[in-house]
Structure formats: structure tokens, C-alpha cells
Design a protein around this motif. Sequence first.
Motif, PDB file in Angstrom:
ATOM      1  N   GLN A 370     -31.716 -24.056 -42.940  1.00 33.99           N
ATOM      2  CA  GLN A 370     -31.249 -24.748 -41.741  1.00 33.99           C
ATOM      3  C   GLN A 370     -32.468 -25.460 -41.150  1.00 33.99           C
ATOM      4  N   GLY A 371     -32.483 -26.779 -41.261  1.00 38.42           N
ATOM      5  CA  GLY A 371     -33.599 -27.568 -40.711  1.00 38.42           C
ATOM      6  C   GLY A 371     -34.913 -27.359 -41.453  1.00 38.42           C
ATOM      7  N   ASP A 373     -35.593 -28.507 -44.862  1.00 33.90           N
ATOM      8  CA  ASP A 373     -35.451 -29.249 -46.116  1.00 33.90           C
ATOM      9  C   ASP A 373     -36.734 -29.300 -46.942  1.00 33.90           C
ATOM     10  N   PRO A 434     -37.058 -23.933 -38.008  1.00 38.64           N
ATOM     11  CA  PRO A 434     -36.616 -24.154 -39.400  1.00 38.64           C
ATOM     12  C   PRO A 434     -36.506 -22.805 -40.123  1.00 38.64           C
TER      13      PRO A 434
END
Length: 479
Positions: A370-371, A373, A434
Amino acid sequence: MEIKLYKGIETPMDMVLLYGSEVAAKAMPLKKDEWALLQERKTADAESLLVFDRLPHHLYIQNYNSELPSESMWEHLRRSAAKLQQRLVDEGVREVYLCGRGVIPEEMLAFVEGLHMANYRFDRYKTKKDKSLDRIWVDESIVSQSMLDENLVLWRNIDRCRDWVNEPVMALNAARFADELKARADELHVDCTVLGQKQIEALKMGGLLAVNKGSVDEARFVILEYKAEQPVNERPIALVGKGVMYDTGGLNIKPDDYMQEMKSDMAGAATMASVLFAAAENQLPVHIVALLPLTDSRPGGNAYAADDILTMYDGTTVEVINTDAEGRLLLADAVAYSNRFNPCLIIDAATLTGAAVRAIGTFGIAAMQQGADNAMSLLKIVGNKVYERLVEFPFWEEYDKLIESEVADIKNCGIAQAGAITAGKFVAHFAKQPYIHLDIAGVAFFSKRESFYGVGASGYGIRLLYAFLQTCDVMNLNK
Ligand code: BES
Ligand code: ZN
Ligand code: ZN
């Protein structure tokens, strides 16, 4: 097992010679007919093993296929090493000298890694110990002392992790594991805080406390912190590990043989602690914290029940659908708590779902993000390199709907489908930075011997995360 560098070629012991490519052919210590046999075998099977008598010793020639892409070649070398380890101990060999012709350091190190990991035994409860190798000598013209030393630290931390995971709950409950972690941290001058039951209650970690309610043993919450003098990341990377010392399922008790091997349900915590200890011991230039919520999960008289509604550390309310979905409850509190450190990245490792195992089997890690990448891309790259691979599952917003509850903010289980993802989504709900989720249920513990990972606890994931920490500077974490 000891691993040392050896100078010279004439050795008064059994010798293993790695042989990759024709280039080095002339330097092979073989007679003409032996050479012909070797060629014949290598053509038939590029990874065959040949043994020649050099009385009173043996010369083992381990062929390997130097035409494979590096990453799979290294994995093949580890696997060949595991087979050789078995053969050597069967033949009563305790000490060998490893050398090679046309071999580069990475290849030799992969082979030594395979030998070392395959040589691990959890035999402290066995009256008659298993046979294993005592000592390996490695040709110093191939591998340098510093390379060997860094890897030895990593491999020894992997072995220690496997010991913790293999230890049954009657020997290693939450309090004892916390003591062991503290002792190890003290040895390495790593900061360690152990929160006891009262402190966990004061912090209102509703997830961890609920899972602990049925247990006669207290919970613990262990915080480890290692910060290099000049870390590449100013804000720490938070490593969160699921520490369910034993998972009976609680009141939704596990049926039949599903309970067996659930001593391994703290592998996530053991993995994250071991990664941090290896990084600290080798003084990697990073700043990391490990957050390890520890408890066993049992159906005691006061155990939490389905329908209970919990208030978590961050205030989120959670409807309990199934008490066997306990891991995500303690991870949620730990992930929320990590916010105190303002981490640049949160990674968790957890033996979280049977669904992850059903989806991809025992060949890798089910990963979600999630966030995060960029971090995920890097993790995949290093995962392929060390061959502890991950496959990314989607984290589409549609899955969020599956854990909406009628009576609380969210619930701890979704529907039968996509179970690994809804578990990850549940924990992701608590992450403010993240976040990467690693479901290691398929790889943390092998019921049957699995090459160099052996049988029982594998230590899978430590090499992956260590390699990630070694290279994470490429991400510009401070920006
Ligand atoms: N620890 C288990 C997951 C697990 C299963 C790990 C097999 C290793 C091997 C976890 O706590 C669990 O019980 N998960 C349940 C969740 C379900 C009740 C939604 C599962 O996967 O069945
Ligand atoms: Zn469970
Ligand atoms: Zn569990």
C-alpha cells in the motif's frame, strides 16, 4: 559448523571441486580416463556429481551449469550443495575442502550457503545426534575473508532463527522468547525494550490483549532498534513480525492435524528479529526498528470469542468473526504502534493465511503493498537474486468492502475467497506509512525436507530482507 579459508591446494582431507565451464579444463587434477569420464557425465547431466578415489581421501567433482542465468545457477548450486551435504554425512565425512576451477566468488558463496543451511539440525532434544559436517575449508583464492565473514554472520542468524521457530511452545513462550531477544540484543549492543503485560494493558493494545486472553502465559511486546552511525535512511524502516508462539485457533479451535506445526506461527517475529540482528552485527548503514507482538492463542476459560468487539491500539473497533484469524489482530496493533517511529517504510512478515499457501504453494511469498510501489519493486528484484521470491497480490479497493462490519469499524475476516488479501487489507488499515505485507505461511516451515532449507523451520525471508537492506539506499529513502 566452522567455515574457514584455506591456502594451498594439497590438502590432507576430502576435497570438493566445483567445475563450471570448460575454460578451466586444463587445471583439473585428473588422469586421462578420469577426464574422459567427467566429460561424458557433464554432457549427460550438467549438474552431476563424480567421486574419484584419492586414497585415503576422496575427490568429489561437483559439476554445475555455468550457462544458466546467474540467479538460477546460484540456486542450483545451493541445491546441489544440499544433496552433497547428505552424501558426505552418509559417507562419514566431517570435514571437506572446497575449491574450484573457473569459479567466481558468488558461485562459491552460493554453494557454501547451501552446504551451511543444509547442515543445520534441530537435534537438541535427540539423545542420538544426527550426523553433520563439522568444518568446511574454502579456497582463499576464490573467496575473501570479509565476504565470508559477512555471510557467516547472516547464516548464523538464520540458524538461530530456525532454533527459535523449531522450539516448542512449552519451552519458548512469549516471556521466554522476549528474554532471549533481550539477551541477544544486549550481546550486540542493540536497543531493546520489552513491554510486559501491564504496559501492554496501559497502552490498550486491544488486538494483542484479546488474543492473549485465553492464555495462562503473559503477552510481551518487544521493540528492537538498530541505527548505524550514518544510516542511508534517516527515518527508520519498521519491521513488524507476527509472534504467535502457538496457534490453537482459540475458541474456533483448529481441527485434526491443522494444529500441528503451529509452534511456527511466530516465524514472522523470529525472522524480523534475525534480520535486524544480522544487520546490526554486520553494521549495515541503515536505521531499523523491529516491533514484535508475542503471545500464544488458546481457548482458555476467558478466551476471546467470535462476536466480541475489540478496540485496537489506534482506536479502531474490530468485530471478531473467527478467533483463528488472530495474527492480523496483533500485527494491527504493532503496525499502528510503529507510527511512533515515523518510519519511511513498514514491512511485516507473518505466517498469516492458509489462503496464501493454497494460492502459490510453498515456492515463495505472497506479497502486498500500500503506497510502497518502489520498495516492492526493489524487494522483487532482490528476491529473485537470492531466490526467495515474492509474487504481488492486488490490493484493489474493492477488497476493503469485504472487511466492513455491521457493528464495528471493520471485521477480522472476509469471505472464503481472497483470504490472503483480506488479511493483508486488515493490517493495511492500520498503516499510516508506505506498507509491505509478506505472508510467509507457505515457506516458514517445511513438513518434509526441502533441499537446503531442510525440514522444519526454514529461515526463509531473512536472506531476502537482508539483501533488501543492503541495497535500499538506491531508493533515496530520505526524500
Ligand atoms: N497461523 C494461521 C495461518 C497458517 C496456516 C500458517 C497454515 C501456516 C500454515 C492463521 O492464524 C490462521 O489460522 N488463519 C486462518 C484465517 C481464517 C480463519 C480466516 C486460515 O488461514 O485458515
Ligand atoms: Zn490462526
Ligand atoms: Zn496464526
